[in-house]
Scaffold this motif. Sequence first.
Motif, short mmCIF file in Angstrom:
data_model
loop_
_atom_site.label_atom_id
_atom_site.label_comp_id
_atom_site.label_asym_id
_atom_site.label_seq_id
_atom_site.Cartn_x
_atom_site.Cartn_y
_atom_site.Cartn_z
N PHE A 2 -44.76 32.18 -37.71
CA PHE A 2 -45.59 31.45 -36.39
C PHE A 2 -47.11 31.35 -37.18
O PHE A 2 -46.97 31.77 -38.18
N THR A 3 -47.75 30.48 -36.57
CA THR A 3 -49.08 30.11 -37.15
C THR A 3 -50.08 30.65 -36.20
O THR A 3 -49.98 30.64 -35.06
N TYR A 53 -56.27 28.66 -39.97
CA TYR A 53 -54.88 28.55 -39.88
C TYR A 53 -54.18 29.55 -40.64
O TYR A 53 -54.38 29.34 -42.03
N ARG A 55 -50.29 31.11 -41.58
CA ARG A 55 -48.86 31.63 -41.17
C ARG A 55 -48.37 32.90 -41.37
O ARG A 55 -48.59 33.25 -42.47
N ASP A 92 -45.53 28.71 -32.42
CA ASP A 92 -44.43 28.57 -33.04
C ASP A 92 -44.45 26.98 -33.34
O ASP A 92 -44.80 26.15 -32.56
N THR A 93 -43.98 26.76 -34.48
CA THR A 93 -43.52 25.32 -34.80
C THR A 93 -42.22 24.71 -34.32
O THR A 93 -41.30 25.60 -34.49
N GLU A 95 -41.52 21.26 -34.42
CA GLU A 95 -41.02 20.34 -35.35
C GLU A 95 -42.03 20.16 -36.49
O GLU A 95 -43.33 20.43 -36.33
N GLN A 96 -41.73 19.79 -37.46
CA GLN A 96 -42.45 19.63 -38.53
C GLN A 96 -41.86 18.30 -39.69
O GLN A 96 -40.86 18.06 -39.84
#
Length: 98
Positions: A2-3, A53, A55, A92-93, A95-96
């Motif tokens: 997560f970021t 930021y 991660r 939480d990501t 989509e990337q």
Amino acid sequence: MFTRIVKMKFEPKHIPQFLYNFEEVKQKIRNFEGCEFLELYRDQNDDTIFFTYSRWNEVSSLEKYRNSDLFRGIWKTTKAMFTAKPEAWSVDTLEQLS
């Protein structure tokens, strides 16, 4: 994974010191167990606003960092420079795209 996003607003006179301090500790933060990524951003419209930021592999890794002597030292120095209460999000990501 997560970021963690942290928004910080500084007194203009403290920005050079903040940037110097960040330069001194960025590798220590990035190399902390569980940290996979670290970036520092500056707002384009308000140059007193910065974002970090980072991660993290797991929430427990971030918590271990937040309870470390490293974080306590960084935060004690940094928070004295703020003009507003910092804001933080863990996201939480979904989509990337690269």
